[in-house]
Write a protein that holds these residues in place. Structure first.
Motif, PDB file in Angstrom:
ATOM      1  N   LEU A 243       0.801  -1.226   0.000  1.00  0.00           N
ATOM      2  CA  LEU A 243       0.000   0.000   0.000  1.00  0.00           C
ATOM      3  C   LEU A 243       0.836   1.279   0.000  1.00  0.00           C
ATOM      4  CD1 LEU A 243      -3.002   0.650  -0.134  1.00  0.00           C
ATOM      5  CD2 LEU A 243      -3.047   0.794   2.358  1.00  0.00           C
ATOM      6  N   GLY A 244       1.967   1.271   0.700  1.00  0.00           N
ATOM      7  CA  GLY A 244       2.833   2.452   0.757  1.00  0.00           C
ATOM      8  C   GLY A 244       3.396   2.641   2.147  1.00  0.00           C
ATOM      9  N   GLU A 245       4.487   3.369   2.245  1.00  0.00           N
ATOM     10  CA  GLU A 245       5.106   3.621   3.550  1.00  0.00           C
ATOM     11  C   GLU A 245       4.137   4.371   4.465  1.00  0.00           C
ATOM     12  OE1 GLU A 245       8.965   5.344   3.559  1.00  0.00           O
ATOM     13  OE2 GLU A 245       9.760   4.035   1.982  1.00  0.00           O
ATOM     14  N   GLY A 246       4.170   4.011   5.727  1.00  0.00           N
ATOM     15  CA  GLY A 246       3.332   4.666   6.718  1.00  0.00           C
ATOM     16  C   GLY A 246       1.897   4.175   6.772  1.00  0.00           C
ATOM     17  N   ARG A 247       1.573   3.127   6.013  1.00  0.00           N
ATOM     18  CA  ARG A 247       0.190   2.646   5.966  1.00  0.00           C
ATOM     19  C   ARG A 247       0.001   1.374   6.790  1.00  0.00           C
ATOM     20  NH1 ARG A 247      -1.937   4.818   1.023  1.00  0.00           N
ATOM     21  NH2 ARG A 247      -4.013   4.243   1.803  1.00  0.00           N
ATOM     22  N   GLY A 248       0.981   1.025   7.620  1.00  0.00           N
ATOM     23  CA  GLY A 248       0.925  -0.231   8.363  1.00  0.00           C
ATOM     24  C   GLY A 248      -0.270  -0.348   9.288  1.00  0.00           C
ATOM     25  N   PHE A 249      -0.570   0.736  10.035  1.00  0.00           N
ATOM     26  CA  PHE A 249      -1.703   0.684  10.962  1.00  0.00           C
ATOM     27  C   PHE A 249      -3.020   0.580  10.205  1.00  0.00           C
ATOM     28  CE2 PHE A 249       0.721   1.464  14.729  1.00  0.00           C
ATOM     29  CZ  PHE A 249      -0.114   1.114  15.765  1.00  0.00           C
ATOM     30  N   GLU A 250      -3.090   1.269   9.098  1.00  0.00           N
ATOM     31  CA  GLU A 250      -4.291   1.201   8.271  1.00  0.00           C
ATOM     32  C   GLU A 250      -4.539  -0.235   7.797  1.00  0.00           C
ATOM     33  OE1 GLU A 250      -5.742   2.960   3.941  1.00  0.00           O
ATOM     34  OE2 GLU A 250      -4.055   3.895   5.007  1.00  0.00           O
ATOM     35  N   ILE A 251      -3.467  -0.908   7.364  1.00  0.00           N
ATOM     36  CA  ILE A 251      -3.584  -2.295   6.928  1.00  0.00           C
ATOM     37  C   ILE A 251      -3.932  -3.197   8.105  1.00  0.00           C
ATOM     38  CG2 ILE A 251      -2.348  -4.237   5.895  1.00  0.00           C
ATOM     39  CD1 ILE A 251      -0.607  -2.157   4.429  1.00  0.00           C
ATOM     40  N   ALA A 252      -3.291  -2.946   9.248  1.00  0.00           N
ATOM     41  CA  ALA A 252      -3.540  -3.778  10.433  1.00  0.00           C
ATOM     42  C   ALA A 252      -5.003  -3.737  10.834  1.00  0.00           C
ATOM     43  CB  ALA A 252      -2.652  -3.317  11.591  1.00  0.00           C
ATOM     44  N   GLN A 253      -5.608  -2.555  10.803  1.00  0.00           N
ATOM     45  CA  GLN A 253      -7.011  -2.458  11.169  1.00  0.00           C
ATOM     46  C   GLN A 253      -7.892  -3.187  10.166  1.00  0.00           C
ATOM     47  OE1 GLN A 253      -8.112  -1.324  14.148  1.00  0.00           O
ATOM     48  NE2 GLN A 253      -5.907  -1.252  14.481  1.00  0.00           N
ATOM     49  N   GLY A 254      -7.513  -3.116   8.896  1.00  0.00           N
ATOM     50  CA  GLY A 254      -8.268  -3.840   7.888  1.00  0.00           C
ATOM     51  C   GLY A 254      -8.120  -5.332   8.015  1.00  0.00           C
ATOM     52  N   ARG A 255      -6.944  -5.785   8.506  1.00  0.00           N
ATOM     53  CA  ARG A 255      -6.695  -7.211   8.639  1.00  0.00           C
ATOM     54  C   ARG A 255      -7.252  -7.778   9.934  1.00  0.00           C
ATOM     55  NH1 ARG A 255      -3.883 -11.143  10.964  1.00  0.00           N
ATOM     56  NH2 ARG A 255      -2.946 -12.771   9.676  1.00  0.00           N
ATOM     57  N   LEU A 256      -7.034  -7.070  11.039  1.00  0.00           N
ATOM     58  CA  LEU A 256      -7.337  -7.641  12.343  1.00  0.00           C
ATOM     59  C   LEU A 256      -8.828  -7.707  12.627  1.00  0.00           C
ATOM     60  CD1 LEU A 256      -4.445  -6.049  14.422  1.00  0.00           C
ATOM     61  CD2 LEU A 256      -4.667  -8.441  13.717  1.00  0.00           C
ATOM     62  N   GLY A 257      -9.624  -6.824  12.019  1.00  0.00           N
ATOM     63  CA  GLY A 257     -11.070  -6.914  12.228  1.00  0.00           C
ATOM     64  C   GLY A 257     -11.627  -8.251  11.779  1.00  0.00           C
ATOM     65  N   PRO A 258     -11.453  -8.617  10.498  1.00  0.00           N
ATOM     66  CA  PRO A 258     -11.902  -9.937  10.053  1.00  0.00           C
ATOM     67  C   PRO A 258     -11.222 -11.081  10.791  1.00  0.00           C
ATOM     68  CG  PRO A 258     -11.476  -8.493   8.190  1.00  0.00           C
ATOM     69  CD  PRO A 258     -10.972  -7.780   9.406  1.00  0.00           C
ATOM     70  N   GLY A 259      -9.904 -10.953  11.054  1.00  0.00           N
ATOM     71  CA  GLY A 259      -9.202 -12.020  11.770  1.00  0.00           C
ATOM     72  C   GLY A 259      -9.790 -12.270  13.144  1.00  0.00           C
ATOM     73  N   ARG A 260     -10.128 -11.194  13.851  1.00  0.00           N
ATOM     74  CA  ARG A 260     -10.696 -11.329  15.193  1.00  0.00           C
ATOM     75  C   ARG A 260     -12.062 -11.991  15.153  1.00  0.00           C
ATOM     76  NH1 ARG A 260      -8.451  -5.314  16.457  1.00  0.00           N
ATOM     77  NH2 ARG A 260      -6.472  -5.933  17.422  1.00  0.00           N
ATOM     78  N   ILE A 261     -12.904 -11.581  14.215  1.00  0.00           N
ATOM     79  CA  ILE A 261     -14.238 -12.177  14.192  1.00  0.00           C
ATOM     80  C   ILE A 261     -14.167 -13.643  13.772  1.00  0.00           C
ATOM     81  CG2 ILE A 261     -14.908 -11.530  11.822  1.00  0.00           C
ATOM     82  CD1 ILE A 261     -17.689 -10.861  12.988  1.00  0.00           C
ATOM     83  N   HIS A 262     -13.231 -14.004  12.909  1.00  0.00           N
ATOM     84  CA  HIS A 262     -13.067 -15.406  12.544  1.00  0.00           C
ATOM     85  C   HIS A 262     -12.682 -16.239  13.766  1.00  0.00           C
ATOM     86  CE1 HIS A 262     -12.145 -14.306   8.049  1.00  0.00           C
ATOM     87  NE2 HIS A 262     -13.380 -14.033   8.417  1.00  0.00           N
ATOM     88  N   HIS A 263     -11.734 -15.710  14.567  1.00  0.00           N
ATOM     89  CA  HIS A 263     -11.364 -16.418  15.796  1.00  0.00           C
ATOM     90  C   HIS A 263     -12.584 -16.625  16.689  1.00  0.00           C
ATOM     91  CE1 HIS A 263      -7.130 -16.929  15.365  1.00  0.00           C
ATOM     92  NE2 HIS A 263      -6.823 -15.642  15.367  1.00  0.00           N
TER      93      HIS A 263
END
Length: 403
Positions: A243-263
């Motif tokens: 996605l680009g430098e500095g976008r790590g938290f943005e990606i994390a929020q997009g990833r962890l939401g679905p990951g958490r609900i799957h768990h």
């Protein structure tokens, strides 16, 4: 919201349940036997056989809402199917719906370039390779992700990566071919949530050393495992950045939401199976002249388990509904709530099942491993304390806004 599932979902529930009954439960002993033979970190034959059968039956990649790559199911539609898969700790892989691959595939589907999708997403979707998510670090309190110290430094047409990660689930698996790595590209940036980036790191890149596998309450979770890893001057091309430098938290929020609900979905399945074990065992054993099932304390535990499971299921369905209708960011409170509720509920239900089973409960493989898995999820993907604080802040904000 309507808690009745559509005909499509009811039919998929029937098919997934039938597959579990015919293919997964009867092979659980074989699975554990194959894992215990030879190199525990190599794939087991039964998984590969069942993956082929699930794919042939169209029970494959059922997650990935709002994506051309998935089965076209919403989070609400996927929830009851994920719950069924979660009744066995290794079953989700059979359907190519296991962590951390589901979260990593969502990252690639949402944020990856066409080249990144071709190189990594497509083989993951086919079940040919596996992946890992390298975020947590042993030297800092990783519950606050801004603490992450690993560095990602640009050097011409490459990034140089240095850092030490642990609890990188799946890294021990010989099929793991890529890490989604989080580190700092701008360590002194004014906005602490723009200092981090995520980058794709091929597993065979020079400079990567897996130090050890980390057991979870005595279980090594082979052949999947959880690893402590050192990245030392690891070089990858600049095209590996997500996605680009500095976008790590943005990606994390997009990833962890679905990951958490799957768990949470899978934990409901684990708890349902534990309750089933508790009921069957208490009906078959006699103590003090009558079946254990007639003892008031056992009845109370069964009733409390039934209430807790259903409460959590409805919370999860509500969170899934909000994710589908208003998006993951707006559904942050509901996701945080289920991330606290589901692991605690599962721990309590499994503990009651162990207690009702007595000595058998202390050595039963399913109950012991299920408890270890549920307990670990009170920490993984954010500990209870972080989510409770987030819930409280959002609740208090309503009253501050009103004032």
């Amino acid at each position: 919201m309507n808690f009745e599932h559509s005909e499509k979902v009811v039919e998929l529930q029937r098919r997934v349940s039938a597959f579990m009954d015919a293919q997964v439960y009867p092979n659980e002993d074989r699975y554990h036997r194959e894992v215990g033979e030879g190199d525990r970190w190599q794939p087991v034959q039964v998984i590969e056989e069942l993956k082929a059968r699930a794919k042939a039956e169209g029970l494959w990649n059922l997650f990935l809402p709002e994506s051309e790559y998935g089965a076209g199911l919403t989070n609400s539609e996927y929830a009851p199917l994920c719950e069924i898969m979660g009744r066995s700790l290794w079953a989700p892989e059979v359907f190519n719906c296991s962590a951390p691959d589901t979260g990593n595939m969502e990252v690639l589907a949402r944020y990856g370039t066409s080249e990144q999708k071709k190189q990594w997403l497509e083989p993951l979707l086919r079940g040919e390779i596996r992946s890992a998510f390298a975020m947590t670090e042993p030297l800092v309190a990783s519950s606050d992700a801004t603490n992450i110290e690993s560095s990602i430094v640009r050097d011409g047409n490459e990034y140089v990566i240095n850092g030490r990660k642990w609890w990188t689930s799946g890294a021990n698996d010989s099929r793991c071919k890529v890490f989604v790595f989080m580190g700092k590209t701008d360590p002194d940036g004014e906005d602490r949530h723009r200092r981090q980036s995520m980058i794709l790191v091929p597993r065979d890149t020079p400079g990567i050393t897996i130090l050890r596998h980390l057991p979870v309450l005595g279980f090594d979770d082979a052949p999947h495992g959880h690893a402590e890893i050192v990245f030392e001057n690891v070089r990858v091309p600049v095209t590996s950045m997500l996605l680009g430098e500095g976008r790590g938290f943005e990606i994390a929020q997009g990833r962890l939401g679905p990951g958490r609900i799957h768990h949470c979905m899978r934990l409901i399945g684990l708890a349902e199976r534990a309750l089933e074990v508790m009921c069957k065992r208490s009906l078959s054993r006699t103590a003090f002249g009558r079946p254990i099932a007639e003892q008031t304390v056992t009845q109370q535990r069964i009733a409390d388990a039934r209430i807790a499971i259903d409460e959590t299921r409805y919370l999860v369905l509500d969170a899934a509904h909000k994710m589908d209708t208003v998006g993951n960011k707006v559904a942050a409170r509901e996701i945080a709530m289920i991330k606290v509720a589901a692991p605690n509920m599962a721990c309590n239900v499994i503990d009651s099942a162990i207690q009702a089973c007595g000595g058998y409960g202390m050595q039963d493989r399913f109950l012991a491993h299920a408890y270890a898995a549920a307990r670990s999820l009170r920490i993984a993907d954010g500990p209870d304390e972080v989510h409770r604080n987030q819930i409280a802040r959002m609740e208090l904000a309503r009253y501050r806004d009103a004032a």
